[in-house]
Design a protein around this motif. Structure first.
Motif, PDB file in Angstrom:
ATOM      1  N   THR A 182       0.769  -1.336   0.031  1.00  0.00           N
ATOM      2  CA  THR A 182       0.046  -0.097   0.000  1.00  0.00           C
ATOM      3  C   THR A 182       0.863   1.343   0.171  1.00  0.00           C
ATOM      4  N   GLY A 183       1.768   1.221   0.654  1.00  0.00           N
ATOM      5  CA  GLY A 183       2.806   2.351   0.558  1.00  0.00           C
ATOM      6  C   GLY A 183       3.798   2.566  -0.650  1.00  0.00           C
ATOM      7  N   GLY A 184       3.579   1.679  -1.723  1.00  0.00           N
ATOM      8  CA  GLY A 184       4.552   1.859  -2.757  1.00  0.00           C
ATOM      9  C   GLY A 184       4.318   2.633  -3.814  1.00  0.00           C
ATOM     10  N   VAL A 185       5.084   2.440  -4.727  1.00  0.00           N
ATOM     11  CA  VAL A 185       4.843   3.348  -5.937  1.00  0.00           C
ATOM     12  C   VAL A 185       4.756   2.250  -7.269  1.00  0.00           C
ATOM     13  N   TYR A 186       3.563   2.325  -8.079  1.00  0.00           N
ATOM     14  CA  TYR A 186       3.333   1.394  -8.991  1.00  0.00           C
ATOM     15  C   TYR A 186       3.542   2.087 -10.291  1.00  0.00           C
ATOM     16  N   VAL A 187       4.213   1.456 -11.166  1.00  0.00           N
ATOM     17  CA  VAL A 187       4.256   1.831 -12.381  1.00  0.00           C
ATOM     18  C   VAL A 187       4.057   0.713 -13.516  1.00  0.00           C
ATOM     19  N   ALA A 188       3.338   0.816 -14.611  1.00  0.00           N
ATOM     20  CA  ALA A 188       3.126  -0.197 -15.548  1.00  0.00           C
ATOM     21  C   ALA A 188       3.004   0.372 -16.962  1.00  0.00           C
ATOM     22  N   THR A 189       3.393  -0.358 -17.803  1.00  0.00           N
ATOM     23  CA  THR A 189       3.421  -0.092 -19.235  1.00  0.00           C
ATOM     24  C   THR A 189       2.722  -1.270 -20.109  1.00  0.00           C
ATOM     25  N   ILE A 190       2.620  -0.939 -21.178  1.00  0.00           N
ATOM     26  CA  ILE A 190       2.043  -1.954 -22.124  1.00  0.00           C
ATOM     27  C   ILE A 190       3.310  -2.423 -22.877  1.00  0.00           C
ATOM     28  N   GLY A 191       3.338  -4.018 -22.838  1.00  0.00           N
ATOM     29  CA  GLY A 191       4.595  -4.576 -23.270  1.00  0.00           C
ATOM     30  C   GLY A 191       4.322  -6.068 -23.470  1.00  0.00           C
ATOM     31  N   ARG A 192       5.043  -6.526 -24.458  1.00  0.00           N
ATOM     32  CA  ARG A 192       4.664  -7.839 -24.730  1.00  0.00           C
ATOM     33  C   ARG A 192       5.702  -8.744 -23.803  1.00  0.00           C
ATOM     34  N   PRO A 193       5.073  -9.936 -23.583  1.00  0.00           N
ATOM     35  CA  PRO A 193       6.125 -10.971 -22.509  1.00  0.00           C
ATOM     36  C   PRO A 193       7.064 -11.535 -23.215  1.00  0.00           C
TER      37      PRO A 193
END
Length: 166
Positions: free
Chosen positions: A109-120
């Protein structure tokens, strides 16, 4: 010499004064900005999270029983469009089109979340689209991820997720 210096000094003074007043006038002319209300994502009509499923609650309880609060860590997870984990850590639960939950064995809960569209895989350019991340409601060890195509319509897209705890 002194006359031209006085004229330049006066011109610079008036220019600075004019820019100051113009900048202040713009700030005063604008309506006071209203701070956005703090609304949970579930309360939003367009970006709401689905309710916590029985499977999500079961996985969360099992992981939370072993969960710890880490001082600092970075977690990487790669998820396929169908909601299966390609590699990395965490448990993935797919709710609907473009709606995923990734749960970890520790509190995030105290973290920073970053996501990006990307192939596996290591091939090709990923499909175009958008991705949004948020803390998972009612789940201290989960992150909610929503993917959309370029037109803004919910779509199943593969993504890479980074969670950093500091």
């Amino acid at each position: 010499m002194t006359i031209s210096f006085r004229r330049k000094a006066a011109a610079v003074t008036f220019a600075v004064l004019g820019l100051t007043l113009a900048g202040g006038g713009i700030a005063i002319a604008q309506p006071a900005a209203k701070a956005p209300e703090a609304v949970q994502p579930a309360a939003r009509a367009n970006g709401s999270q689905p309710p916590v499923s029985a499977e999500s609650a079961r996985v969360s309880r099992a992981l939370t029983a072993k969960a710890t609060t880490l001082a600092a860590a970075t977690t990487l997870t790669v998820v396929n469009a169908n909601g299966t984990k390609a590699r990395g850590t965490g448990t993935v639960i797919k709710y609907g089109v473009g709606q995923y939950e990734v749960q970890f064995g520790y509190v995030v809960t105290g973290g920073v979340y970053v996501a990006t569209i990307g192939r596996p895989d290591s091939c090709c350019v990923p499909p175009s689209g958008e991705v949004a991340v948020a803390p998972r409601l009612q789940t201290s060890n989960g992150v909610f991820v929503q993917t959309r195509n370029s037109a803004g319509v919910a779509a199943d897209l593969p993504f890479h997720l980074v969670v950093h705890l500091s």
